[in-house]
Design a protein around this motif. Structure first.
Motif, mmCIF file in Angstrom:
data_model
loop_
_atom_site.group_PDB
_atom_site.id
_atom_site.type_symbol
_atom_site.label_atom_id
_atom_site.label_comp_id
_atom_site.label_asym_id
_atom_site.label_seq_id
_atom_site.Cartn_x
_atom_site.Cartn_y
_atom_site.Cartn_z
ATOM 1 N N THR A 231 34.004 46.986 37.626
ATOM 2 C CA THR A 231 34.471 45.601 37.790
ATOM 3 C C THR A 231 34.772 45.288 39.250
ATOM 4 O O THR A 231 35.452 44.307 39.549
ATOM 5 N N GLY A 232 34.292 46.143 40.155
ATOM 6 C CA GLY A 232 34.454 45.867 41.577
ATOM 7 C C GLY A 232 35.811 46.216 42.139
ATOM 8 O O GLY A 232 36.219 45.663 43.164
ATOM 9 N N ARG A 233 36.526 47.149 41.482
ATOM 10 C CA ARG A 233 37.846 47.540 41.961
ATOM 11 C C ARG A 233 37.971 49.060 41.925
ATOM 12 O O ARG A 233 37.354 49.731 41.101
ATOM 13 N N LEU A 234 38.811 49.584 42.809
ATOM 14 C CA LEU A 234 39.197 50.982 42.765
ATOM 15 C C LEU A 234 40.705 51.027 42.580
ATOM 16 O O LEU A 234 41.442 50.459 43.391
ATOM 17 N N ALA A 239 46.881 58.890 44.766
ATOM 18 C CA ALA A 239 45.632 59.623 45.025
ATOM 19 C C ALA A 239 45.512 59.959 46.502
ATOM 20 O O ALA A 239 45.898 59.167 47.370
ATOM 21 N N PRO A 240 44.972 61.122 46.845
ATOM 22 C CA PRO A 240 44.786 61.476 48.254
ATOM 23 C C PRO A 240 43.701 60.613 48.880
ATOM 24 O O PRO A 240 42.736 60.221 48.209
ATOM 25 N N VAL A 241 43.851 60.322 50.159
ATOM 26 C CA VAL A 241 42.864 59.498 50.866
ATOM 27 C C VAL A 241 41.492 60.164 50.863
ATOM 28 O O VAL A 241 40.466 59.490 50.892
ATOM 29 N N THR A 265 47.484 61.516 53.671
ATOM 30 C CA THR A 265 48.032 60.284 53.108
ATOM 31 C C THR A 265 47.665 60.157 51.635
ATOM 32 O O THR A 265 46.561 60.509 51.222
ATOM 33 N N ARG A 266 48.585 59.620 50.853
ATOM 34 C CA ARG A 266 48.304 59.344 49.441
ATOM 35 C C ARG A 266 48.475 57.849 49.198
ATOM 36 O O ARG A 266 49.254 57.178 49.877
ATOM 37 N N PHE A 267 47.735 57.336 48.214
ATOM 38 C CA PHE A 267 47.684 55.887 48.031
ATOM 39 C C PHE A 267 47.858 55.516 46.563
ATOM 40 O O PHE A 267 47.275 56.135 45.666
ATOM 41 N N THR A 268 48.664 54.492 46.333
ATOM 42 C CA THR A 268 48.833 53.885 45.011
ATOM 43 C C THR A 268 48.573 52.394 45.147
ATOM 44 O O THR A 268 49.213 51.721 45.971
ATOM 45 N N GLY A 269 47.642 51.903 44.367
ATOM 46 C CA GLY A 269 47.329 50.486 44.445
ATOM 47 C C GLY A 269 45.900 50.209 44.037
ATOM 48 O O GLY A 269 45.178 51.087 43.555
ATOM 49 N N THR A 270 45.480 48.963 44.254
ATOM 50 C CA THR A 270 44.144 48.515 43.879
ATOM 51 C C THR A 270 43.411 48.007 45.114
ATOM 52 O O THR A 270 43.952 47.216 45.895
ATOM 53 N N GLY A 289 47.842 52.043 54.701
ATOM 54 C CA GLY A 289 48.660 52.382 55.856
ATOM 55 C C GLY A 289 47.860 53.062 56.940
ATOM 56 O O GLY A 289 48.396 53.832 57.747
ATOM 57 N N LEU A 290 46.548 52.737 57.011
ATOM 58 C CA LEU A 290 45.653 53.379 57.959
ATOM 59 C C LEU A 290 44.885 52.348 58.759
ATOM 60 O O LEU A 290 44.946 51.143 58.502
ATOM 61 N N THR A 291 44.176 52.836 59.759
ATOM 62 C CA THR A 291 43.288 52.012 60.570
ATOM 63 C C THR A 291 41.863 52.513 60.372
ATOM 64 O O THR A 291 41.626 53.725 60.317
#
Length: 309
Positions: A231-234, A239-241, A265-270, A289-291
């Motif tokens: 559906t076009g989302r992750l 989860a680790p970067v 870094t670990r990430f939670t979100g969509t 939180g990255l560039t």
């Protein structure tokens, strides 16, 4: 050496007069690889008819020979002929079977496959999967990611092999990712059984399993996050970067690198997918939180939350 021993045991155990079951059992228990080699060669037995005539041709009999039954003549040919036929069955019958076909997608490319039994397989980018024209209840995910919407059949369950593992459905929608040194599955409907003949771990809807450098473990997953790439989302929960980067590369068809610090870094979100890489990273990198820095055709994720370039 192991294959030669396995061939010898196949030859012996196919003989109706074979009696050394104690020795055979000891050989199987000596090394787990022995059983695997033996099973592979025995599986080739199903293809033997295409190689060995149903009524084996007897060896020529000399004019002064009273002759002997065909079966005895075939046994006299013995190990060499059967071993050669088994090797042929494995190399020709098992590896180059016309009914096995491969579906491969490029990174960034997706494909949907409808099987005759009503099962649908959605294949993500950078994926290789093998299917069987004569068995719609089989799939082998060699690399990449695929989502399975399976029509349940208790008498003939759908099985997906991933490396040495087997996932068996129980009326299910599930997603499998198989990358370098890691396999992940998430179940959004029904139930999947992991290695039904071994660990037999039951994974109902809302559960997932990972097998990677940290070992084998089961965890909770959000059903809506399973196969969300369709559906076009992750969607991620802690989860680790490194994992996120692999998913981005597979879905968008781009190469993503990361610095050692960013990798922790670990990430939670969509994250919403966008085929325009610059636009995608302009929104996605700050969420993590990255560039993101463009490096030719590739992208580098690094620490810091500055402007994307």
């Amino acid at each position: 050496m192991m294959n030669e021993e396995a061939l010898a045991w196949v030859i012996h155990t196919r003989d109706p007069a074979f009696a050394d079951w104690e020795g055979f059992t000891a050989w199987l228990e000596r090394d787990a690889a022995n059983a695997a080699a033996y099973d592979m060669l025995m599986a080739a037995d199903a293809d033997m008819d295409a190689i060995i005539p149903a009524e084996p041709v007897a060896m020529p009999i000399a004019a002064n020979d009273a002759g002997e039954p065909r079966r005895a003549a075939w046994r006299w040919i013995g190990g060499g002929a059967i071993a050669a036929a088994l090797v042929a069955a494995v190399s020709v019958g098992m590896l180059n079977r016309a009914d096995i076909y491969t579906v491969t997608t490029r990174p960034g490319e997706t494909r949907s496959i409808a099987l005759d039994d009503g099962t649908q397989i959605d294949v993500n980018g950078g994926t290789t999967i093998r299917l069987d024209r004569n068995d719609t209840r089989f799939a082998a995910l060699d690399a990449g990611e695929a989502a399975f919407t399976v029509r349940h059949d208790a008498a003939n369950p759908f099985r997906v092999t991933v490396g040495d593992a087997v996932f068996e459905d129980a009326g299910t929608v599930f997603n499998i990712v198989h990358g370098t040194g890691a396999t992940r599955i998430g179940v959004s409907e029904g139930k999947v059984i992991y290695n039904p003949q071994a660990e037999a771990i039951s994974l109902p809807a809302g559960r997932g399993l990972a097998d990677d450098a940290q070992g084998l473990r089961v965890m909770d997953v959000a059903p809506v996050a399973v196969a969300s790439w369709r559906t076009g989302r992750l969607v991620y929960a802690n989860a680790p970067v490194t994992q996120v980067s692999e998913d981005i590369a597979r879905s968008l068809g781009i190469t993503v690198h990361f610095t050692p610090q960013a990798a922790t870094t670990r990430f939670t979100g969509t994250i919403r997918l966008d085929k325009d890489a610059a636009r995608f990273f302009a929104g996605a990198a700050p969420l993590m939180g990255l560039t993101a820095v463009r490096q030719g055709k590739d992208w580098l994720l690094k620490e810091g939350n500055g402007p994307q370039s």
